[in-house]
Design an enzyme around this catalytic site. Structure first.
Site, mmCIF file in Angstrom:
data_model
loop_
_atom_site.group_PDB
_atom_site.id
_atom_site.type_symbol
_atom_site.label_atom_id
_atom_site.label_comp_id
_atom_site.label_asym_id
_atom_site.label_seq_id
_atom_site.Cartn_x
_atom_site.Cartn_y
_atom_site.Cartn_z
ATOM 1 N N GLU A 109 0.840 -1.208 0.000
ATOM 2 C CA GLU A 109 0.000 0.000 0.000
ATOM 3 C C GLU A 109 0.873 1.256 0.000
ATOM 4 O O GLU A 109 2.013 1.226 0.476
ATOM 5 C CB GLU A 109 -0.865 0.019 1.269
ATOM 6 C CG GLU A 109 -2.256 -0.556 1.100
ATOM 7 C CD GLU A 109 -3.224 0.409 0.420
ATOM 8 O OE1 GLU A 109 -2.772 1.331 -0.303
ATOM 9 O OE2 GLU A 109 -4.431 0.247 0.628
ATOM 10 N N ASP A 110 0.320 2.352 -0.470
ATOM 11 C CA ASP A 110 1.035 3.627 -0.379
ATOM 12 C C ASP A 110 0.927 4.211 1.026
ATOM 13 O O ASP A 110 1.909 4.649 1.612
ATOM 14 C CB ASP A 110 0.519 4.633 -1.427
ATOM 15 C CG ASP A 110 -0.995 4.848 -1.383
ATOM 16 O OD1 ASP A 110 -1.721 4.144 -0.632
ATOM 17 O OD2 ASP A 110 -1.472 5.728 -2.129
ATOM 18 N N ASP A 113 -4.371 5.249 6.330
ATOM 19 C CA ASP A 113 -4.883 6.453 6.983
ATOM 20 C C ASP A 113 -5.938 6.030 8.013
ATOM 21 O O ASP A 113 -5.596 5.617 9.106
ATOM 22 C CB ASP A 113 -5.424 7.375 5.890
ATOM 23 C CG ASP A 113 -5.893 8.732 6.399
ATOM 24 O OD1 ASP A 113 -5.410 9.180 7.439
ATOM 25 O OD2 ASP A 113 -6.747 9.350 5.736
ATOM 26 N N PHE A 163 -1.088 16.201 5.040
ATOM 27 C CA PHE A 163 -1.530 15.611 3.783
ATOM 28 C C PHE A 163 -0.359 15.680 2.813
ATOM 29 O O PHE A 163 0.129 16.759 2.494
ATOM 30 C CB PHE A 163 -2.755 16.336 3.210
ATOM 31 C CG PHE A 163 -3.283 15.645 1.988
ATOM 32 C CD1 PHE A 163 -4.205 14.601 2.095
ATOM 33 C CD2 PHE A 163 -2.840 16.009 0.725
ATOM 34 C CE1 PHE A 163 -4.674 13.945 0.968
ATOM 35 C CE2 PHE A 163 -3.303 15.351 -0.410
ATOM 36 C CZ PHE A 163 -4.225 14.317 -0.290
ATOM 37 N N ASP A 170 -1.367 11.128 -4.453
ATOM 38 C CA ASP A 170 -1.923 12.187 -5.297
ATOM 39 C C ASP A 170 -2.697 13.218 -4.504
ATOM 40 O O ASP A 170 -3.151 12.984 -3.379
ATOM 41 C CB ASP A 170 -2.887 11.580 -6.323
ATOM 42 C CG ASP A 170 -4.195 11.107 -5.678
ATOM 43 O OD1 ASP A 170 -4.130 10.261 -4.763
ATOM 44 O OD2 ASP A 170 -5.269 11.610 -6.075
ATOM 45 N N ARG A 176 1.591 12.377 -8.445
ATOM 46 C CA ARG A 176 2.049 11.003 -8.171
ATOM 47 C C ARG A 176 3.474 10.776 -8.656
ATOM 48 O O ARG A 176 4.168 9.904 -8.154
ATOM 49 C CB ARG A 176 1.137 9.984 -8.871
ATOM 50 C CG ARG A 176 -0.290 9.936 -8.356
ATOM 51 C CD ARG A 176 -0.996 8.720 -8.949
ATOM 52 N NE ARG A 176 -2.443 8.774 -8.831
ATOM 53 C CZ ARG A 176 -3.127 8.345 -7.768
ATOM 54 N NH1 ARG A 176 -2.484 7.850 -6.727
ATOM 55 N NH2 ARG A 176 -4.441 8.404 -7.749
HETATM 56 P P1 IMP Z 1 -7.873 4.923 4.392
HETATM 57 O O1 IMP Z 1 -8.923 3.985 3.892
HETATM 58 O O2 IMP Z 1 -8.439 6.076 5.155
HETATM 59 O O3 IMP Z 1 -6.760 4.236 5.151
HETATM 60 O O4 IMP Z 1 -7.337 5.654 3.134
HETATM 61 C C1 IMP Z 1 -6.259 5.305 2.395
HETATM 62 C C2 IMP Z 1 -6.271 6.159 1.137
HETATM 63 O O5 IMP Z 1 -6.516 7.547 1.416
HETATM 64 C C3 IMP Z 1 -4.927 6.097 0.481
HETATM 65 O O6 IMP Z 1 -4.804 4.982 -0.379
HETATM 66 C C4 IMP Z 1 -4.875 7.437 -0.215
HETATM 67 O O7 IMP Z 1 -5.468 7.350 -1.489
HETATM 68 C C5 IMP Z 1 -5.694 8.381 0.630
HETATM 69 N N1 IMP Z 1 -4.841 9.214 1.506
HETATM 70 C C6 IMP Z 1 -4.812 9.236 2.846
HETATM 71 N N2 IMP Z 1 -3.930 10.142 3.320
HETATM 72 C C7 IMP Z 1 -3.342 10.684 2.237
HETATM 73 C C8 IMP Z 1 -2.318 11.696 2.063
HETATM 74 O O8 IMP Z 1 -1.732 12.264 3.004
HETATM 75 N N3 IMP Z 1 -1.999 12.001 0.774
HETATM 76 C C9 IMP Z 1 -2.594 11.416 -0.293
HETATM 77 N N4 IMP Z 1 -3.545 10.459 -0.180
HETATM 78 C C10 IMP Z 1 -3.925 10.111 1.088
HETATM 79 MG MG MG Z 2 -5.842 9.070 -3.522
#
Ligand code: IMP
Ligand code: MG
Length: 192
Positions: A109-110, A113, A163, A170, A176
């Site tokens: 995963e990137d 969050d 962020f 992105d 990206r």
């Molecule tokens: P989660 O389901 O809240 O864990 O969200 C994960 C997704 O939210 C990631 O795959 C990103 O696409 C987006 N995301 C969360 N934080 C960031 C950030 O700081 N920069 C860019 N994308 C983010």
């Molecule tokens: Mg995104």
């Protein structure tokens, strides 16, 4: 007129050099773990590394080349509906090409969050009966977590309320391709 991609960047949070060093360390740790007993596939098929599109693409490309193991790789794409405040419904846009029953699987995963995306992915994939299922994320925002998810390998923990963009991440699909992770200038963030 075409401008540069770095024009909107306020500052670099994690440099390309720091990323490269950490990806090397993660590669060594994962290699050691799967050589040393993390692998559970009774048929000894190669570890399947699953990159989550689109954000994990640059990290995935670097990480797989830091693994000194026979592996296969594949990709999934998911979309989260709703914003950060509503527990996003997660939809699979692209599924794996192969079955994972009995296999060792590592999700790449990137960023993790709130954890909703990963929770949904883990639930869906573990229902297919892999021999083992682990997660490697480049970035982690543990203080933002809304659901508890197991994360086995973390590149960097981000400080609160940052962020970030770049190296796969992105803002409105842009940034990206930055080779580093950084934050945007306020003037480049649209009012919601
Ligand atoms: P989660 O389901 O809240 O864990 O969200 C994960 C997704 O939210 C990631 O795959 C990103 O696409 C987006 N995301 C969360 N934080 C960031 C950030 O700081 N920069 C860019 N994308 C983010
Ligand atoms: Mg995104």
């Amino acid at each position: 007129m075409v401008t540069t991609v770095t024009e909107g960047i306020e500052r670099v949070v994690i440099s390309a050099e720091e990323i490269a060093r950490r990806v090397g360390e993660l590669g060594q740790a994962i290699t050691a773990d799967y050589r040393g007993g993390a692998a559970r596939d009774s048929r000894r098929r190669p570890l399947l590394v699953v990159g989550i599109l689109k954000g994990a693409m640059p990290f995935m490309a670097d990480l797989v080349r830091a693994l000194d193991l026979p592996i296969e790789y594949d990709f999934m794409a998911v979309s989260s509906y709703g914003n950060g405040t509503s527990p996003g419904e997660v939809r699979i846009l692209k599924d794996l090409d192969c079955a994972i029953g009995g296999r060792d699987v590592l999700i790449v995963e990137d960023i993790v969050d709130t954890g909703h995306t990963l929770q949904h992915l883990l639930a869906g994939l573990s229902a297919r009966g892999p021999a083992s299922l682990r997660v490697c994320t480049l970035l982690d925002k543990p203080h933002r977590r809304e659901v508890e998810v197991p994360v086995d390998y973390v590149g960097f923990v981000l400080p609160e309320n940052l962020f970030v963009v770049g190296y796969g991440l992105d803002y409105a699909e842009v940034y990206r391709n930055l080779p580093f992770v950084g934050i945007l200038k306020p003037a480049y963030v649209r009012e919601e």
